[in-house]
Design a protein around this motif. Sequence first.
Motif, PDB file in Angstrom:
ATOM      1  N   ASN A   1      -5.802   3.033  -1.606  1.00 29.16           N
ATOM      2  CA  ASN A   1      -4.794   2.216  -2.306  1.00 29.16           C
ATOM      3  C   ASN A   1      -5.316   1.086  -3.260  1.00 29.16           C
ATOM      4  OD1 ASN A   1      -2.518   3.648  -0.869  1.00 29.16           O
ATOM      5  ND2 ASN A   1      -3.405   2.378   1.125  1.00 29.16           N
ATOM      6  N   VAL A   2      -4.684   0.890  -4.547  1.00 30.38           N
ATOM      7  CA  VAL A   2      -5.025  -0.360  -5.078  1.00 30.38           C
ATOM      8  C   VAL A   2      -3.653  -1.035  -5.223  1.00 30.38           C
ATOM      9  CG1 VAL A   2      -5.583  -1.243  -7.346  1.00 30.38           C
ATOM     10  CG2 VAL A   2      -6.736   0.894  -6.362  1.00 30.38           C
TER      11      VAL A   2
ATOM     12  N   ILE B   1      -3.649  -6.331   5.016  1.00 30.64           N
ATOM     13  CA  ILE B   1      -5.068  -6.331   5.109  1.00 30.64           C
ATOM     14  C   ILE B   1      -5.457  -5.927   6.479  1.00 30.64           C
ATOM     15  CG2 ILE B   1      -7.218  -7.511   4.953  1.00 30.64           C
ATOM     16  CD1 ILE B   1      -5.604  -9.825   3.116  1.00 30.64           C
ATOM     17  N   LYS B   2      -6.441  -4.803   6.626  1.00 32.64           N
ATOM     18  CA  LYS B   2      -6.567  -4.260   7.778  1.00 32.64           C
ATOM     19  C   LYS B   2      -8.066  -3.930   7.605  1.00 32.64           C
ATOM     20  CE  LYS B   2      -5.684   0.636   6.349  1.00 32.64           C
ATOM     21  NZ  LYS B   2      -5.477   0.213   5.110  1.00 32.64           N
TER      22      LYS B   2
ATOM     23  N   ASP C   1      -2.447   4.837   5.489  1.00 31.09           N
ATOM     24  CA  ASP C   1      -3.481   5.210   6.394  1.00 31.09           C
ATOM     25  C   ASP C   1      -4.602   5.210   5.695  1.00 31.09           C
ATOM     26  OD1 ASP C   1      -1.939   7.129   4.716  1.00 31.09           O
ATOM     27  OD2 ASP C   1      -3.187   8.624   5.636  1.00 31.09           O
ATOM     28  N   LEU C   2      -4.467   4.972   4.366  1.00 26.43           N
ATOM     29  CA  LEU C   2      -5.825   5.008   3.553  1.00 26.43           C
ATOM     30  C   LEU C   2      -6.304   3.423   3.296  1.00 26.43           C
ATOM     31  CD1 LEU C   2      -4.712   7.050   0.407  1.00 26.43           C
ATOM     32  CD2 LEU C   2      -6.221   7.851   2.455  1.00 26.43           C
ATOM     33  N   PRO C   3      -7.864   3.580   3.068  1.00 23.76           N
ATOM     34  CA  PRO C   3      -8.250   1.903   2.894  1.00 23.76           C
ATOM     35  C   PRO C   3      -7.594   1.439   1.789  1.00 23.76           C
ATOM     36  CG  PRO C   3      -9.887   3.609   2.486  1.00 23.76           C
ATOM     37  CD  PRO C   3      -8.764   4.351   3.013  1.00 23.76           C
ATOM     38  N   SER C   4      -7.558   0.186   1.609  1.00 18.42           N
ATOM     39  CA  SER C   4      -7.064  -0.750   0.384  1.00 18.42           C
ATOM     40  C   SER C   4      -7.797  -1.440  -0.294  1.00 18.42           C
ATOM     41  CB  SER C   4      -5.581  -1.261   0.713  1.00 18.42           C
ATOM     42  OG  SER C   4      -4.603  -0.465   1.237  1.00 18.42           O
ATOM     43  N   LEU C   5      -7.816  -1.436  -1.717  1.00 14.93           N
ATOM     44  CA  LEU C   5      -8.324  -2.438  -2.404  1.00 14.93           C
ATOM     45  C   LEU C   5      -7.131  -3.450  -2.747  1.00 14.93           C
ATOM     46  CD1 LEU C   5     -10.717  -3.614  -3.902  1.00 14.93           C
ATOM     47  CD2 LEU C   5      -9.989  -2.328  -5.810  1.00 14.93           C
ATOM     48  N   ILE C   6      -7.102  -4.677  -2.169  1.00 12.15           N
ATOM     49  CA  ILE C   6      -6.128  -5.796  -2.431  1.00 12.15           C
ATOM     50  C   ILE C   6      -6.572  -6.823  -3.228  1.00 12.15           C
ATOM     51  CG2 ILE C   6      -4.497  -7.304  -1.359  1.00 12.15           C
ATOM     52  CD1 ILE C   6      -4.758  -5.378   1.202  1.00 12.15           C
ATOM     53  N   LEU C   7      -5.715  -7.185  -4.343  1.00 15.78           N
ATOM     54  CA  LEU C   7      -5.934  -8.202  -5.350  1.00 15.78           C
ATOM     55  C   LEU C   7      -5.175  -9.224  -5.224  1.00 15.78           C
ATOM     56  CD1 LEU C   7      -6.279  -5.707  -8.518  1.00 15.78           C
ATOM     57  CD2 LEU C   7      -7.839  -5.986  -6.926  1.00 15.78           C
ATOM     58  N   ILE C   8      -5.530 -10.477  -5.102  1.00 13.46           N
ATOM     59  CA  ILE C   8      -4.976 -11.705  -5.330  1.00 13.46           C
ATOM     60  C   ILE C   8      -5.324 -12.792  -6.334  1.00 13.46           C
ATOM     61  CG2 ILE C   8      -4.537 -11.434  -2.894  1.00 13.46           C
ATOM     62  CD1 ILE C   8      -6.428 -13.695  -2.113  1.00 13.46           C
TER      63      ILE C   8
ATOM     64  N   PRO D   1       0.965  -1.272   0.117  1.00 15.48           N
ATOM     65  CA  PRO D   1      -0.047   0.184   0.084  1.00 15.48           C
ATOM     66  C   PRO D   1       0.935   1.213   0.026  1.00 15.48           C
ATOM     67  CG  PRO D   1      -0.828  -1.627   1.607  1.00 15.48           C
ATOM     68  CD  PRO D   1       0.338  -2.261   1.188  1.00 15.48           C
ATOM     69  N   ALA D   2       0.489   2.446  -1.005  1.00 18.00           N
ATOM     70  CA  ALA D   2       1.403   3.275  -1.074  1.00 18.00           C
ATOM     71  C   ALA D   2       1.081   4.307   0.124  1.00 18.00           C
ATOM     72  CB  ALA D   2       1.087   4.099  -2.307  1.00 18.00           C
TER      73      ALA D   2
END
Length: 552
Positions: free
Chosen positions: A90-91, A117-118, A46-53, A42-43
């Motif tokens: 974040n993406v 992941i938070k 502190d921002l929410p993230s959209l994480i791709l697996i 995540p760049a």
Amino acid sequence: MNALTTRRAAALLLALSLLPAHAQEFTATTDPARAQITLPEPAKPDLPSLILIGDSTVRNGRDDGQGKGAEGQWGWGNPIAAYFDLNKINVVNRAVGGLSSRTYRSSGHWDRTKPFIKKGDWVVMQFGHNDTSPVNDNSRARGVLRGTGPEKEDINNLLTGKPETVYTYGAYLRGYIAEIRAAGATPVVCSPVIRKRWEADGVKVTRAGGNFAAWAAEVAKQENVAFIDLNEWGALRYEALGKEAVEKFFPADMPQETVHTNWLGAAINAQLVIAGLIQNKVLPDAVYTRRFASDGSDERPVVDARKVKVEAPRDPKLPSLVLIGDSTVRSGGQNGAYGWGERLAAFFDTQRINIVNNAIGGRSSRTFFTEGRWASVLEQLKPGDTLLIQFGHNDGARIGDPAGKNRGSVPGVGPEAVEDTRPDGTKEMVQSFGWYLARYINDAKAKGANAVVLSPIPHKDRWKPEQPRDFENYAAWGEQVARANGAQFIDLTMLITDAYRKVGAERVESFFSDARTHTNDAGAVFNATQVVEGLKRLPGQPLQGFLRPAAP
């Protein structure tokens, strides 16, 4: 404890049982299940993230197109980032090519992803293409048991030389879902992307074999999570476009490729993922760069040129400064947006020169020409006039992608042309960005007018010193065409970028009416000021005598 709670608890226990008993020793190998691969983080933590697996259809290789540009192999996890405001989310594309739902976990890649992941994040998973492989061999050993049930098989892994318990496809998906929820995040399940495989009639697309799409849907329904059917939706999209058009979605130098798309194909799949996220109301509207329709296309309408009169000079006897371009030059106050061309007149003595703004929203260098608007503007040009040309924001639309609304031009300045199909079925030979600019310049010169090419205004998120410059290619192409055809050039992108850097982020933030592209009134005035500065710097200062003594 109710049935749903019991099932989730069981899934969590299963997930924990799937974890390796000890850290795996990684070796340098071509097998991605055993290689130590550097993945993005995540760049802005502190921002929410959209994480791709997932696998290579989400992130291919080093995520760089193998150095082949748009014609290389790309996963949809790359182009999807453009749909999001990266100042709000974040993406993070942590998919790995060559892996299955089983080996993404057994390799340790999942263990390295989980710490990012938070609570409040979203995790999108897409597996299946590699899950069909053998369960046990000395090559990849990445296959899973078919189905969604509790079946398992104990093996002595021929690749690793270690004992392993292999579970069903559904069990692995449930394991990810349970752990994502345990972290306070929201899981999303995607079916595998569609393959380019046509039935004998050449009209229907063969859906995914082995029922992996159906099993993904089944698990999503059981676990009450959002499901995005990339298999069915992709097949419907391919069938609507036809076999010939779909060939453009895959690398031209790999005609037998059926799975790995080029950039255009990846962008098509990304649009389908966006459609699924929107339809399932997974993410808040605020994290997107703009509003999108339920099919993932840009919701903003392209202004109907027939309903926008071509502006005429106020006094035909005076010389005119004529503007052509897109909505960043003229937005008309829609949703609070104004283009710099709408605030340019205040800098000029309009008793001595006409300011004629014939830019129109949603246009590219291509569509301003093909829709006939240029012909109407050209009719009014006369000796002594000056033409300002600014396109680029819409020229990057992919040729052949319906979401591009037939706006994309061929990259570059050369004579290459690409055939595109219009919504009514007619064919159009699309020229290069430079071809259209050269046409405007030479048509204007034939009428005795001067031409000035301007590079596009920068996006709100692409001006800071640590970031690569915005519109680098379009600026280079614009300058090249201008010089070659006897026009002048203003690098408006960098003029505004440098000005933004001087005033700082807080003020720049106040200049925009949307997430990243369109300026409000204050932003339009600020950018018009930079346009005037660029005009003053032109050799010979051709418009200096028409400026007001004291600019506002």
